[in-house]
Write an enzyme that holds these catalytic residues in place. Structure first.
Site, short mmCIF file in Angstrom:
data_model
loop_
_atom_site.label_atom_id
_atom_site.label_comp_id
_atom_site.label_asym_id
_atom_site.label_seq_id
_atom_site.Cartn_x
_atom_site.Cartn_y
_atom_site.Cartn_z
N SER A 1 0.83 -1.21 0.00
CA SER A 1 0.00 0.00 0.00
C SER A 1 0.87 1.26 0.00
O SER A 1 0.38 2.34 -0.32
CB SER A 1 -0.89 0.01 1.24
OG SER A 1 -0.09 0.11 2.40
N GLU B 1 3.97 6.26 7.31
CA GLU B 1 3.76 6.97 6.04
C GLU B 1 4.09 8.46 6.17
O GLU B 1 4.39 9.12 5.18
CB GLU B 1 2.33 6.78 5.54
CG GLU B 1 2.01 5.34 5.11
CD GLU B 1 2.57 4.96 3.73
OE1 GLU B 1 2.57 5.81 2.83
OE2 GLU B 1 3.01 3.80 3.58
N CYS C 1 2.65 -7.17 1.45
CA CYS C 1 1.64 -6.51 2.28
C CYS C 1 0.77 -7.59 2.89
O CYS C 1 0.20 -8.42 2.16
CB CYS C 1 0.81 -5.59 1.39
SG CYS C 1 -0.60 -4.86 2.24
N HIS D 1 4.83 -2.53 7.39
CA HIS D 1 5.25 -1.20 7.86
C HIS D 1 5.91 -1.26 9.25
O HIS D 1 6.70 -0.38 9.60
CB HIS D 1 4.06 -0.25 7.98
CG HIS D 1 3.56 0.33 6.69
ND1 HIS D 1 2.90 -0.41 5.75
CD2 HIS D 1 3.63 1.60 6.20
CE1 HIS D 1 2.57 0.39 4.73
NE2 HIS D 1 3.00 1.60 4.99
N1 DGL Z 1 1.87 -2.75 4.87
C1 DGL Z 1 0.55 -3.28 4.84
C2 DGL Z 1 0.49 -4.60 5.55
O1 DGL Z 1 1.47 -5.29 5.61
C3 DGL Z 1 -0.65 -2.47 5.15
C4 DGL Z 1 -0.59 -1.07 5.48
C5 DGL Z 1 -1.88 -0.32 5.27
O2 DGL Z 1 -2.76 -0.33 6.14
O3 DGL Z 1 -1.99 0.27 4.21
O4 DGL Z 1 -0.54 -5.00 6.05
#
Ligand code: DGL
Length: 273
Positions: free
Chosen positions: A10, A152, A73, A186
């Site tokens: 994302s 972010e 992700c 993240h």
């Molecule tokens: N980096 C993403 C994950 O591993 C999601 C982050 C988001 O909420 O956009 O779930």
């Protein structure tokens, strides 16, 4: 002409996986799409996230000729992995199973935790992944809304992150786990704060390295691993980064988070040829 490994997230989170992949397979070309124009995924309905995931994965195959797709992700994996595996003409590697494997391999007490987005945690994907391994562990999980937004914004430490982390991680601290999986790509960027809250007896587990190993194994099995002549003359792969949001912000913050390989960002979707 070598084909690249394609990957998407994302936003900036998948860069934790990109880092591990570049370090493990430096000769491979890589294309990364950060869907910052539509982030966050974690608070959106899984049906929407599945549509985004399909669009990005097909773009990696059709627009960039990716030889494999890494779903970097957790939320997109939870929402759409089965569909992606069924429809894409290339190997698809996710982050949930590798993460669950690493978690189970790390624990000694059998009390483990996982944290992720609301979408990932409520999907039950980690409960299923751990159950599939048939190892008797007790899994505590907690959603951490707000963590992704801090990353972010480039705010990875400080009082505000700490206050939120103390509140959201309280149930995991109470569960007395010895290992905690960062089940959102993240979260490794917040590892210092998460580690401080959990204390020195809890091992933080990230899926990034284990996912990179899974990519290497899948490419190897499929005969797609880039042949490298001699260890002393390893050519460096080409690393491309694209973003559906502001490409300058992506280049600046992405470069800080990933390292010098990210010094340019292209717009996604790419301009028609
Ligand atoms: N980096 C993403 C994950 O591993 C999601 C982050 C988001 O909420 O956009 O779930």
């Amino acid at each position: 002409m070598e084909r690249p490994i394609g990957m998407f997230d994302s936003g900036f989170g998948g860069l934790t996986v990109a880092r591990a992949l570049i370090d493990l397979l430096p000769a491979e070309d890589l294309v990364y799409i950060g869907d910052t124009g539509r982030y966050p995924y974690g608070s959106k309905p899984l049906d929407d996230v599945r549509d985004y995931a399909r669009e990005l994965a097909w773009s990696l195959v059709d627009d960039y000729d990716a030889k494999a797709v890494v779903v970097a992700c957790n939320t997109a994996t939870a929402a759409g992995l089965d569909e992606l595996r069924a429809e894409l003409p290339v190997p698809v590697v996710d982050v949930i199973r590798p993460g669950a494997r690493a978690l189970v391999a790390t624990t000694t007490t059998g009390r483990v935790g996982v944290i992720g987005t609301v979408g990932t945690v409520s999907s039950g994907a980690y409960i299923r992944a751990v159950a599939e391994m048939g190892v008797p562990v007790s899994l505590a999980s907690a959603a951490c809304p707000g963590f992704v937004e801090f990353v972010e914004r480039g705010q990875t430490t400080g009082d505000e992150v700490m206050v939120l982390a103390e509140r959201l991680l309280a149930p995991i601290v109470d569960a007395d786990v010895d290992s905690l999986l960062l089940g959102c790509t993240h979260y490794p960027f917040l590892a210092r704060t998460i580690g401080d809250v959990m204390g020195p007896n809890v091992t933080l587990v990230s899926s990034a390295d284990e996912t990179a190993f899974a990519v290497r194994d899948r490419l190897d099995e499929s005969g797609l691993l880039r042949a490298v002549a001699g260890a002393s003359s390893v050519p460096r792969g080409r690393h491309r980064f694209a973003s559906s949001g502001d490409i300058e912000v992506f280049r600046d913050l992405g470069g800080r988070l990933l390292g010098p390989e990210l010094d340019q960002t292209e717009p996604w979707p790419p301009a028609a040829p």
